[in-house]
Design an enzyme around this catalytic site. Structure first.
Site, mmCIF file in Angstrom:
data_model
loop_
_atom_site.group_PDB
_atom_site.id
_atom_site.type_symbol
_atom_site.label_atom_id
_atom_site.label_comp_id
_atom_site.label_asym_id
_atom_site.label_seq_id
_atom_site.Cartn_x
_atom_site.Cartn_y
_atom_site.Cartn_z
ATOM 1 N N LYS A 95 0.862 -1.177 0.000
ATOM 2 C CA LYS A 95 0.000 0.000 0.000
ATOM 3 C C LYS A 95 0.897 1.224 0.000
ATOM 4 C CE LYS A 95 -3.571 2.476 2.472
ATOM 5 N NZ LYS A 95 -4.583 2.444 3.530
ATOM 6 N N LYS B 210 -2.197 -1.540 -3.854
ATOM 7 C CA LYS B 210 -3.045 -0.353 -3.813
ATOM 8 C C LYS B 210 -2.193 0.896 -3.883
ATOM 9 C CE LYS B 210 -6.065 1.920 -0.528
ATOM 10 N NZ LYS B 210 -6.559 1.913 0.808
#
Ligand code: PBG
Length: 329
Positions: free
Chosen positions: A201, A254
């Site tokens: 992330k 992400k």
């Protein structure tokens, strides 16, 4: 002149031939629908995310019904928490009578077949707007404590598992949280509850609109001491390997669109299912350009999703999930 012997265009002559040669197929069941929920009686529009809503509990159930109708099998929930319930320690995150546990039970009651994914991180509950517990440094600077945060995340994950979550999804990027959550869940008998780890992330500008939707933006500082540097790829493989070793059931990358190389590399390096999150800023780039008349919306949405799948994602979180699924049907 002799005719060209090799002509790749032959395979593209008709829709039937293109269909035979198509390498990647997007299905409604590949999509996970992220949804915002709040305590109010009314569904609200979201200024920072046109086209998305902050659902009331009743509105959320209706919306999930429509998504299921379109073939969606999984939802990911994000709460907008009242300012008065936020605290430095984020205790509301593991309140069994809190919004998320109540909503999870209600969804499981009405749609037992839907996979419910809940986010594990403190930002919606933190008065500091950080994913973990903040301690001020000697010059008042923001420091996010790792191990104390992990303890709270374990309580939050357990509370979600008790409510019936199928997958808890730590999005906080603390070190060691997957192992700690796995041990906590197993210790309480929740051996069936899975962990979808946000492994890679990145500290991304593309999350801005989401923070508006939850009113969860950091009050001070940024998230760069826990989320990853967009310049790094090897580090993503390291994080993915750690999460897999700690017992994650699925790994996530992400954002998605600007990180297709990371999706691809993680896909090559693990046997676990890989998820990718088309985040709020990616959603808005398409929505806003389409609203201005600059992009053909449906085609741009489909292309953005198929590209993420082609890069190696088995499943995609997307705010377009419902409408994309409806068009695929
Ligand atoms: C927070 C969280 C964020 C998103 C999902 N979980 C924002 C952040 O890390 O600041 C972003 C999703 C999106 O932008 O759509 N734990």
């Amino acid at each position: 002149m002799k005719p060209l012997p090799i002509r790749p265009r032959r395979n593209r002559r008709s829709e039937a031939l293109r269909g035979l040669c198509r390498e990647t197929v997007l299905r409604p069941e590949d999509l996970i629908y992220p949804l915002f929920v709040h305590e109010g009686d009314e569904d609200e529009t979201i200024a920072s995310m046109p086209g998305c809503r902050r659902w009331s509990p009743a509105g959320l159930l209706e919306e999930i019904g429509c998504a299921v109708e379109a073939g969606i099998g999984a939802v990911a929930l994000f709460p907008r928490v009242e300012e008065s319930l936020k605290s430095p320690g984020g205790e509301e995150s593991y309140n069994p009578a809190g919004l998320i546990p109540r909503i999870v039970s209600a969804i499981k009651e009405r749609y037992p077949e839907v996979a419910v994914i809940t986010d594990v991180a403190l930002d919606p509950y933190s008065s500091e707007g950080h994913d973990g517990i903040v301690q001020r440094g000697p010059r008042g600077e923001v420091r996010v404590l790792n191990d104390a945060t992990v303890e709270t995340l374990c309580r939050q994950a357990l509370c979600q598992a008790r409510a019936g979550s199928d997958l808890v999804a730590p999005s906080d990027m603390m070190d060691g949280r997957v192992a700690a959550i796995r041990a906590t869940l197993d210790g309480e008998g929740f051996t069936e509850t899975g962990i979808l780890a946000y492994s890679a992330k990145y500290a991304s500008a593309f999350y801005g609109p989401f923070r508006g939707a939850l009113e969860s933006a950091p009050k001070e500082g940024d998230k760069k001491s826990y989320q990853m540097d967009p310049a790094n790829a090897r580090e993503a493989l390291w994080e993915a390997e750690l999460d897999a070793g700690e017992g994650a059931d699925m790994l996530m990358v992400k954002p998605a669109g600007a990180y297709l190389d990371i999706i691809w590399r993680i896909r090559q390096s693990t046997h676990l299912p890989v998820a990718a999150y088309q985040v709020s800023g990616e959603y808005l780039m398409i929505r806003a350009a389409a609203a201005a008349g600059w992009l053909a919306e449906a085609a741009a949405i489909e292309e953005s999703l198929i590209a993420i799948k082609r890069a190696g994602a088995d499943m995609i979180l997307s705010y377009f999930a419902r409408e994309a699924a409806e068009r695929l049907r």
